[in-house]
Design a protein around this motif. Structure first.
Motif, short mmCIF file in Angstrom:
data_model
loop_
_atom_site.label_atom_id
_atom_site.label_comp_id
_atom_site.label_asym_id
_atom_site.label_seq_id
_atom_site.Cartn_x
_atom_site.Cartn_y
_atom_site.Cartn_z
N GLY A 1 0.82 -1.21 0.00
CA GLY A 1 0.00 0.00 0.00
C GLY A 1 0.85 1.26 0.00
N LEU B 1 -4.72 7.19 1.46
CA LEU B 1 -4.36 5.93 0.82
C LEU B 1 -4.61 6.06 -0.68
CD1 LEU B 1 -3.45 2.99 1.03
CD2 LEU B 1 -5.82 2.34 1.50
N PHE C 1 -3.45 0.37 -3.25
CA PHE C 1 -3.63 -0.79 -2.37
C PHE C 1 -3.63 -2.05 -3.21
CE2 PHE C 1 -5.90 -3.87 0.19
CZ PHE C 1 -5.52 -3.59 1.49
N HIS D 1 -3.74 -6.41 -2.84
CA HIS D 1 -3.94 -7.59 -1.99
C HIS D 1 -3.92 -8.82 -2.88
CE1 HIS D 1 -6.28 -9.55 1.59
NE2 HIS D 1 -5.37 -10.36 1.10
N ILE E 1 -10.56 3.83 -3.02
CA ILE E 1 -9.10 3.86 -3.22
C ILE E 1 -8.85 4.06 -4.71
CG2 ILE E 1 -6.94 2.60 -2.89
CD1 ILE E 1 -8.44 0.91 -0.77
N LEU F 1 -6.35 0.33 -7.10
CA LEU F 1 -6.62 -0.90 -6.36
C LEU F 1 -6.36 -2.10 -7.26
CD1 LEU F 1 -7.94 -2.44 -3.87
CD2 LEU F 1 -10.10 -2.22 -5.13
N HIS G 1 -6.50 -8.10 5.45
CA HIS G 1 -6.93 -6.85 4.83
C HIS G 1 -7.03 -5.71 5.85
CE1 HIS G 1 -8.63 -5.40 0.96
NE2 HIS G 1 -9.30 -4.54 1.70
N ILE H 1 -4.76 -2.33 6.69
CA ILE H 1 -5.34 -0.98 6.71
C ILE H 1 -4.83 -0.24 7.95
CG2 ILE H 1 -7.48 0.31 7.08
CD1 ILE H 1 -7.25 -0.54 4.23
N LEU I 1 -1.30 0.90 7.39
CA LEU I 1 -1.27 2.09 6.55
C LEU I 1 -1.71 3.33 7.33
CD1 LEU I 1 -2.77 0.35 3.42
CD2 LEU I 1 -0.49 1.37 3.53
#
Length: 718
Positions: free
Chosen positions: A446, A454, A457, A459, A494, A497, A525, A529, A532
């Motif tokens: 991130g 942010l 991101f 994942h 975001i 992403l 997840h 967050i 971040l």
């Protein structure tokens, strides 16, 4: 909305008894069946006889989640009866009740709320019309209450039972009027559950309690090396145990996997289990005896370097400029876990020629009698119409009892015996032979801008696949949506992403576990967050809220949670507070966890949970479900998972695969229900689980400064 059938009741005449079935063909696949006295019976949910005895059928298996109360309540509310006035019976997978006699995915109330209310409303309107005809009055002058129809001008009344003959001549209304929620007497109220006294008093019958005259018992020795199967066996010593009747091969199918074990059949379970230990078996372990969890986990970590298959992409994560932002990366890991149902797997079967009769605890009653390829009749080689099923209460499911492998195995044993056979899995069997919740590893990246926002991101999920385990036709070049559940669909806005999936080959059967993969992915997840937020030097709650639009359900829930938990109030030294939320197919819940840290130990002090439902049937039961989900989540987060060495599961009973004990439960769990009515109905049984692990681990960081990126975490030694 499925149309209401034109004629959806039957008149039942038998000797001196007269009864009327009420029902509506609301679910796809519901069909008429010949029943009592050869009459047509269209999806019967309500039965009223002349003596005003009323029966309401619960078509959703009762696993402890409350369907024995909630499903009849939907009907009873509109039918104007209390649950004290009715007898509740479970359906048994009968074709007339349709193909949706199942409990999973927090879908029980969500999937039948309006439809089952219409059943009650339709039946009530027929009785009102019947009373008006008998009185020669206007139906608008009549009303129903407590199992009677009253004539308002003259205060006359008929019981429902006195109206069934007249009602049988009427067609059901095609669009029955539903009550205004403000007039509800049952729905939305905390009501006693009628199954609880039976369970507390030991009168509730579970699958394992089945008693069939002349039945025998069976215990199965399965290959201890997962993936192995039978070569040969010697039952000589086993047959010497008094009470042993026969030793036979036992085939079990779990998704795409087939296994063959050895079953000892005896006149008592003790004799079968004792003799099972004397079997001499030669297994073909097929090379799986070299498998161990440590090597496999290292393989998953290395797979994290692969690109994977794109799940969702917004903007371009590759174009984020590092010079104006701060980028961090992390790797999160969760273990394999067992379902640990309190009632071990069991199934009683009578196989008589081409007829099959089954007693078992299951989450999928209609799959036991259904016509589809994956249903039990097809798997066991029987015609659906020749299978009779007896539903019971279920001692925990959590996804394990969505699968039919233990029933198929029991049927294959019973086919070889001329008497009914009850197959019981020991606690060790239930723990060691799966299927299991698979491990999921997550690689995250991130980027936070200099002003604390942010902006990027990523994942990536690395794991085995649920769909691959259940179907050998799974396309490995595509994303298994169940394995990336929720990571690309949170309400966070975001600008850049990317979510992706890397498939990992795995020979161990895996399956759904309460809240499916959200039970693992939310941990990675939502913890990231928080990482971040820390990088952005923002309060974790504020950091989340700044990414949520004003219209977001998640924003509404988090704002309510902030107020409910008083999380703006500073905690003293040695304490920490963490937040987590999760939005997925089953619903939305957010939680704050407060912990204490002393002598290297973490103690969970308080949990605050806000669950967003829209509509509630029984608030007390909702709280029970959220509390139970939190306790189950705490078990999965802090107790040892399932590991393999030499191809064998190392855990066996509750000493090595423990569940949370009473003295380990948080002393304070607070649940707030957001129920604003309307058409949007969300689930209850699963949403309370995913937010807990991240909220706990975020609280541990707040109290200790230590990040937890791997579960389980030993909170007795931080």
């Amino acid at each position: 909305m499925t149309a209401i059938s034109r004629r959806n009741f039957i008149k039942n005449t038998g000797g001196a008894t007269l009864g009327l079935w009420f029902g509506i063909s609301l679910l796809d696949g519901c069909v008429a069946k010949k029943s009592i006295a050869g009459a047509n019976n269209f999806t019967p949910y309500i039965l009223v006889d002349r003596d005003n005895n009323i029966t309401i059928y619960n078509i959703k298996p009762e696993l402890g989640q409350g369907t024995f109360q909630s499903i009849p309540s939907l009907i009873a509310e509109e039918f104007e009866v209390t649950l004290d006035q009715v007898k509740i019976l479970n359906s048994n997978g009968e074709k007339a009740f349709g193909p949706h006699q199942s409990a999973g995915g927090s879908s029980t109330v969500r999937g039948s709320y309006n439809e089952l209310r219409k059943v009650g409303a339709s039946a009530k309107e027929m009785l009102l019309a019947a009373a008006a005809t008998k009185w020669g009055a206007n139906a608008s002058d009549c009303y129903a209450e407590n199992g009677k129809v009253f004539h308002r001008p003259f205060n006359k009344s008929f019981t429902y039972g006195e109206l069934i003959e007249e009602a049988s001549k009427l067609d059901a209304p095609k669009d029955p009027k539903l009550k205004d929620p403000k007039d509800f007497k049952i729905l939305g109220k905390s009501m006693p559950r009628p199954d609880v006294p039976m369970k507390v008093g030991g009168r509730a019958v579970y699958g394992i309690d089945a008693e069939v005259p002349g039945m025998l018992y069976a215990s199965v020795q399965r290959c201890p090396v997962i993936g192995g199967t039978l070569k040969s066996f010697d039952a000589g010593e086993a047959m010497k145990v008094p009470g042993v009747v026969k030793v036979v091969e036992a085939e079990r199918k779990v998704g795409k996997y087939n296994y063959v074990g050895v079953a000892v059949v005896a006149n008592s379970y003790w004799a079968a289990l004792k003799a099972r230990k004397l079997l001499k078996i030669d297994w073909d372990t097929k090379g799986f005896e070299t498998f161990n969890s440590t090597d496999y986990e290292n393989k998953l970590r290395s797979l994290g370097n692969e690109d994977g298959v794109i799940d969702k992409q917004i903007g371009s994560v590759g174009n984020v400029t590092a010079s104006t932002a701060h980028t961090i990366e992390a790797f999160y890991e969760t273990p394999v876990v067992a379902h640990s149902t309190m009632e071990p797997m069991n199934c009683t079967v009578r196989a008589n020629g081409d007829k099959l009769e089954i007693w078992a605890s299951t989450q999928v009653s209609s799959s036991v009698t259904g016509e589809k390829d994956g249903n039990l009749p097809a798997l066991a080689g029987y015609k659906p119409e020749n299978v009779t099923f007896h539903e019971s209460f279920v001692g925990g499911g959590f996804g394990r009892r969505l699968y039919l492998d233990f029933m198929v195995e029991a049927v294959n044993i019973a086919k070889q015996i001329d008497k009914p056979v009850k197959v019981i899995w020991s606690r060790e069997d239930t723990t060691q032979f799966g299927p299991f919740r698979p491990m999921t590893f997550s690689k995250l990246k991130g980027t936070v801008s200099n002003d604390g926002k942010l902006i990027s991101f990523e994942h990536k999920v690395i794991s085995p696949s649920l769909h691959d385990s259940s179907d050998n036709k799974f396309d490995k070049t595509k994303v298994d949506g169940s394995m990336v559940e929720g990571i690309g669909s949170q309400d966070y806005e975001i600008p850049n992403l990317k979510t992706s999936y890397v498939w990992a080959d795995y020979h161990v059967p895996v399956c759904a576990w309460r809240s499916v993969t959200s039970s693992t992915l939310a941990f990675a997840h939502e913890c990231f967050i928080d990482e971040l937020a820390h990088q952005a030097k923002k309060d974790p709650m504020d950091f989340r809220l700044q990414m949520l639009p004003q219209s977001s359900d998640t924003r509404r829930v988090l704002e309510k949670l902030r107020e409910f938990s008083n999380c703006n109030t500073p905690l003293p030294a040695g304490k920490g507070r963490g937040v987590g939320q999760w939005l997925f197919f089953a619903g939305l819940c957010a939680q704050v966890v407060e912990v204490s840290y002393a002598q290297n130990k973490i103690k969970v002090d308080k949990v605050f949970a806000v669950i967003d439902l829209g509509t509630v049937v029984n608030p007390d039961n909702v709280k029970n479900q959220v509390e139970g989900a939190i306790i189950m989540a705490l078990t999965a987060a802090t107790k040892p998972g399932i590991t393999l060495a030499d191809g064998k599961v190392q855990q066996a009973n509750f000493d090595t695969a423990p569940v949370l004990r009473i003295n380990e439960t948080p002393p304070e769990i607070n649940v707030l229900i957001l129920a604003e009515g309307g058409e949007k109905i969300k689930g209850v049984g699963e949403p309370g689980l995913p937010p807990f692990a991240p909220a706990l681990c975020n609280a541990i960081f707040a109290a200790t400064g230590k990040r937890i990126r791997k579960l389980p975490v030993d909170i007795t030694s931080i």
